[in-house]
Design an enzyme around this catalytic site. Sequence first.
Site, mmCIF file in Angstrom:
data_model
loop_
_atom_site.group_PDB
_atom_site.id
_atom_site.type_symbol
_atom_site.label_atom_id
_atom_site.label_comp_id
_atom_site.label_asym_id
_atom_site.label_seq_id
_atom_site.Cartn_x
_atom_site.Cartn_y
_atom_site.Cartn_z
ATOM 1 N N TRP B 156 0.821 -1.223 0.000
ATOM 2 C CA TRP B 156 0.000 0.000 0.000
ATOM 3 C C TRP B 156 0.852 1.270 0.000
ATOM 4 O O TRP B 156 0.371 2.332 -0.296
ATOM 5 C CB TRP B 156 -0.919 0.016 1.223
ATOM 6 C CG TRP B 156 -1.635 -1.296 1.363
ATOM 7 C CD1 TRP B 156 -1.423 -2.259 2.301
ATOM 8 C CD2 TRP B 156 -2.646 -1.818 0.489
ATOM 9 N NE1 TRP B 156 -2.230 -3.338 2.072
ATOM 10 C CE2 TRP B 156 -2.989 -3.101 0.985
ATOM 11 C CE3 TRP B 156 -3.280 -1.333 -0.653
ATOM 12 C CZ2 TRP B 156 -3.953 -3.893 0.362
ATOM 13 C CZ3 TRP B 156 -4.241 -2.126 -1.271
ATOM 14 C CH2 TRP B 156 -4.569 -3.387 -0.756
ATOM 15 N N HIS B 173 11.921 6.750 -0.259
ATOM 16 C CA HIS B 173 12.640 7.809 0.446
ATOM 17 C C HIS B 173 14.068 7.831 -0.094
ATOM 18 O O HIS B 173 14.474 6.922 -0.816
ATOM 19 C CB HIS B 173 12.629 7.595 1.965
ATOM 20 C CG HIS B 173 12.950 6.190 2.395
ATOM 21 N ND1 HIS B 173 12.592 5.669 3.612
ATOM 22 C CD2 HIS B 173 13.590 5.179 1.744
ATOM 23 C CE1 HIS B 173 13.005 4.411 3.697
ATOM 24 N NE2 HIS B 173 13.607 4.093 2.589
ATOM 25 N N ARG B 199 5.654 7.056 -3.718
ATOM 26 C CA ARG B 199 4.837 6.287 -2.774
ATOM 27 C C ARG B 199 3.565 5.853 -3.478
ATOM 28 O O ARG B 199 3.060 6.566 -4.348
ATOM 29 C CB ARG B 199 4.433 7.142 -1.556
ATOM 30 C CG ARG B 199 5.582 7.638 -0.721
ATOM 31 C CD ARG B 199 5.910 6.690 0.439
ATOM 32 N NE ARG B 199 7.176 7.048 1.054
ATOM 33 C CZ ARG B 199 7.292 7.887 2.095
ATOM 34 N NH1 ARG B 199 6.214 8.424 2.631
ATOM 35 N NH2 ARG B 199 8.477 8.172 2.591
ATOM 36 N N GLN B 213 12.946 14.427 -1.946
ATOM 37 C CA GLN B 213 13.475 14.500 -0.587
ATOM 38 C C GLN B 213 14.927 14.934 -0.645
ATOM 39 O O GLN B 213 15.592 14.785 -1.670
ATOM 40 C CB GLN B 213 13.433 13.126 0.087
ATOM 41 C CG GLN B 213 12.103 12.801 0.728
ATOM 42 C CD GLN B 213 12.194 11.582 1.630
ATOM 43 O OE1 GLN B 213 13.171 10.848 1.615
ATOM 44 N NE2 GLN B 213 11.161 11.374 2.418
ATOM 45 N N VAL B 256 16.804 5.263 12.700
ATOM 46 C CA VAL B 256 17.520 6.112 13.657
ATOM 47 C C VAL B 256 17.108 5.752 15.079
ATOM 48 O O VAL B 256 16.029 5.238 15.321
ATOM 49 C CB VAL B 256 17.244 7.622 13.424
ATOM 50 C CG1 VAL B 256 17.954 8.113 12.187
ATOM 51 C CG2 VAL B 256 15.758 7.909 13.382
ATOM 52 N N ALA B 310 21.384 11.407 10.872
ATOM 53 C CA ALA B 310 20.755 11.399 9.554
ATOM 54 C C ALA B 310 19.477 12.208 9.639
ATOM 55 O O ALA B 310 18.886 12.350 10.702
ATOM 56 C CB ALA B 310 20.449 9.968 9.115
#
Lengths: 818, 347
Positions: B156, B173, B199, B213, B256, B310
Amino acid sequence: MKVPVRWLKELVPNDLPPAEIAQRLTMAGLEAEGISEIGATWDRVYVGVVERVEPHPNADRLVLATVNAGEHHLTVVTGAPNIREGQKVPLALTGARLIDGYSDEFRMITLKPSTIRGVRSEGMVCSEKELGLSDEHEGILVLDPDAPVGVPLRDYLGESVIEFEITPNLVHAFSMVGIARELGALIDAPVLLPELADLEAVPRDPGLVTVEAPDLCPRYVGVVIENVRVEPSPEWLQRRLASAGVRPISNIVDITNYVMLEWGQPLHAFDRRFLHEGRIVVRRARPGERIETLDHVDRELTPDMLVIADADRAVAIAGVMGGLDSEIRDDTTTILLEAANFNMLNIRHTARAQRLRTEASSRFERGLDPNLVWTATQRAVALILQLNPEARVTVLADAYAEPRYPKTVVMPRAEIPRLLGIDYPDEVVLDVLSRLELQPEIRDVDGVRSVVVQVPTYRSDINIPADVVEEVARIVGYESLPETLPWGQTPHVTRDPMRRLIADTQDLLVAAGMTEIITYPMVSDDDLRALAPGAEAAPDRYGFFARPELDLVTARNPLRSEWTMMRPTLLPAWLKNVAENLKHSPGVAVFETGRVYLPRGVDELPDERPTLCLGFAGERHAADLYHRARPVDYFDVKGVVDALLPRLGAVDIVVRPITHPSLHPGRAAEITVKRQPVGIMGEVHPVVAEQFGIPAGQRVAVAEIDLKALFNTGLSDVELRPVSRYQPVEQDFAVVVDEAVPADAVEAALRAGAGPLATSVRLFDIYRGPAIDAGKKSLAYRVTLSAPDRELSENEIQRIRGRIERQLARQVSGTLRG
Amino acid sequence: MNDELEQIRQRAEQDLTAASDSQALAAWYAQYLGRKGEVTSLTRRLGALPPEERPAFGQAVNALKTALQESFDRRQEEVRRAELTQRLEAEAVDVTLPGRAPDIGTLHPVTQMIREVTDIFAHLGFQTVEGPEVEDAYYAFDALNIPKEHPARDVWDTIFIQSASREIVLRPHTSPMQIRTMEQSTPPVRVVVPGRCYRYEALDATHEWHFHQIEGLAVDERITMSDLKGVLAEFARQIFGRERKVRFRCDYFPFVEPGVDFAIDCMVCKGVGCRVCKGTGWIEILGAGMVHPNLLINVGYDPDRYTGFAFGMGVERLVMLKYGVQDIRAFYQGDVRFLAQFNRAAA
Ligand SMILES: [Zn+2]
């Protein structure tokens, strides 16, 4: 997740306003998406007691109710069928703002005194709908018998509900108790856990529950409770469920939902009458097995799905939804209460395959703590016994093959400053971790001073030292971190030459009056076919790029049919953009520098090539005081390419005619740099233009250039040549050649003849007509000659003219005219 | 004799005063000083005079000639000046008429923002690199601590590419470049990665299936979360104003730990609360955190020696915030009437 603040404050007593609770939790990782206020509009509505109900003198279906709300004591006319003497009810006084209970639309009204069938009414008893609590408007809302008379209803029933978004890692906070623990840790307040039933004395019967698929069901607790009475839940329970967004049904079902909200553990209750042999088998579904679920949908199951079955058939889809057959009914007296832990992945796959996401499945999908199963059972039993004191817990089974125990995480004490760049005193670290119930200790572990924590099984998100650091930081607060810059030497930064080429290209084209567009990088098969209309097979090239033998890079799950594959050319999107912009602009000058995606083979990542598409459509230059607009043509785009490529460092640029399915057959060219093909340009074939919705008659000229290929030719830097101090000499040549001779060949001959002294060769006129032979054309050039170190003598100039004449004759059979 | 000369002089001076343009001046010159002019012809009479009178007469004629020439020069200068003035007056234009402006185009606002952001980070020592958009699921997910069962890998959210045995996706991403960059280099690492992402998401005013991004990554000995805060604060203040306050809020991203959301105080209401910041006074502009040790292990870095931070930000969102763009779809509808408004020269 909806969190009613009253409920939260019952678990963590505190005086913080709802907005501050939301803010504190948000900063710590539980993001509040909003706060809704139930009862914000309830001015002049009070808790009242119905003292007397009398018939209306002039109407059969209306009654006169005398309601005492402390200071306010009055008689109102009502048609509510459920009003009785002694009830506690909401009493609205004139001036109260209510929702119109008789309108289908949401409409606020202000209550005014009225005379109904000759009787004056100074107020109103309210339905749930009128108070905005639900759509229920048949009868009045009846409050709990212990509701305090005379108190503003808002103080009694009003509620702030904070809606939290729970990130996947915070399974432990996906419940009222979980959020209470978070808040308790944040504000250093104790959490008052709800009352649990002691089930140690209940007889156990392993035969009650058989788990045949322990891989998918790590734990299953079944409890049999007899002599229950199914009835509506008390008002407090209904209200609490409603404030959390759950519709009340009946006491047993409401309790399972309540415990799920309170602890995060979904529960299910079966009517044991309908369980064959009265027992539970947890197993994979049989091929072709079916079940009708509570939502009245008949569902086919597959063997990868886990079911809860009785001795014979499935009675629930595990962790997703119960079956209709065994659901709790009004006459249910014996229930089997289920509390279980299921494999998160399996639940997710099943819920997805069945297109059925429920409150239960969305919790199991996150992975729950198997130890929560027991707590939730204890809590549900306590509540059932509270509402049905005559009920009896007769037997239970707990299938829990591999119990999960708390784990120990050792964090070097220095990890906090190492990761955060700031340290906190030991007392602060220990205090914060204690508040989180992690039982911290500071001691040496293998010679390293460490913080050792015991992680409860419900904190599945704490596994490594960095997790512990985060716990400390988020509770102390990230505002404690200073702003510093990285230690050490700043690495040397170079500009990636390809990025630089793209940026230079963009800048030059913007300077040339073009606007940059960015288009979607996916195209459809139709788009590509439209580039070569009438072609029987797929065209042998898409835009600049030769058609790959392999299938294009194609999506398995395209979002829309117009975006099915990664583009092999920028042309379709560029043409669509031009068509759109031509709808409102007479002339369009746009470019894109984006990638095309050329397949390299199945299971290989494609070649993503930076590519330029530029061009013009419609009118070139808007008509204004100084110019007349004219239709764009090939030379507009060639002019830009001529100006662009040398400035990017390309040398030995050659243009030659080609045929291309998308381009005008007489106005199409290939561009090579150092003999390497780098692009195409031309006027778009009118039939292609039409395919993309460009109105007939609008000329479109486009170029597509492979920037990677261009880059690979080896772009050169500036090579300075001295500027001569001597006067340059201009010489004109009218060269007569056959029509078929291309201009660049004539120019090449001129340059060959002129040698290095020619600083520019400029074509300024083309003549065809009676003064020369038919089938010929005359090209007029101005050649500028200049030597760096001397004035050119007449003699020298004549020698050069002679050489030029010979080169023209030899290379292009040209003659000089006049 | 002298009377005659005097008469000629007076007449010539009168005529000269009357001559008001170049043409009349030329005629005057021809009449008096030209080869056949009256003064010139006087000298021809010299021969007819007795020798003793010749010098005096000659001198007188020369004096007359010189005087008239001087007068003529003066008058000619006057007339020229008058004529020039007249011409310039006649050439007066409406200075408010449109000029002959060269066409100058516009860079796409997303390109402009990427350049601005990467420039800022270049000054902080971050190299700009790019990576593949069609990406191996290992880099897009597994290596980023997003195992197979993670919800983000759902069909999805991600657009998958047809393949035989290898899982290939359109990167959702820019984070895969964290792994690729670390694999290809040794610390110290400082990069920013701009690029397109995809996406599986329905389009609306705030959601695009295709967007940009910018990823950031710094790995070295002694990189800390305070450094992350300092670097992001510097970036945010350059984009949104020096007076911006910044805030970290605990948030979760699998790659992260600890993870945070980075916010600036709302530049519209200065933190009081308004529609732009949804009443909170803060605008979250990116997600960030300390590189999860699993990532360091995945690329063969020693997590006990190195730490890193990051971050990842949505470029369109930055443009929307900075310029008040209401609908994200406008960026890719490609209407030049929208795009051409982003035409300010870079500061
Ligand atoms: Zn604001």
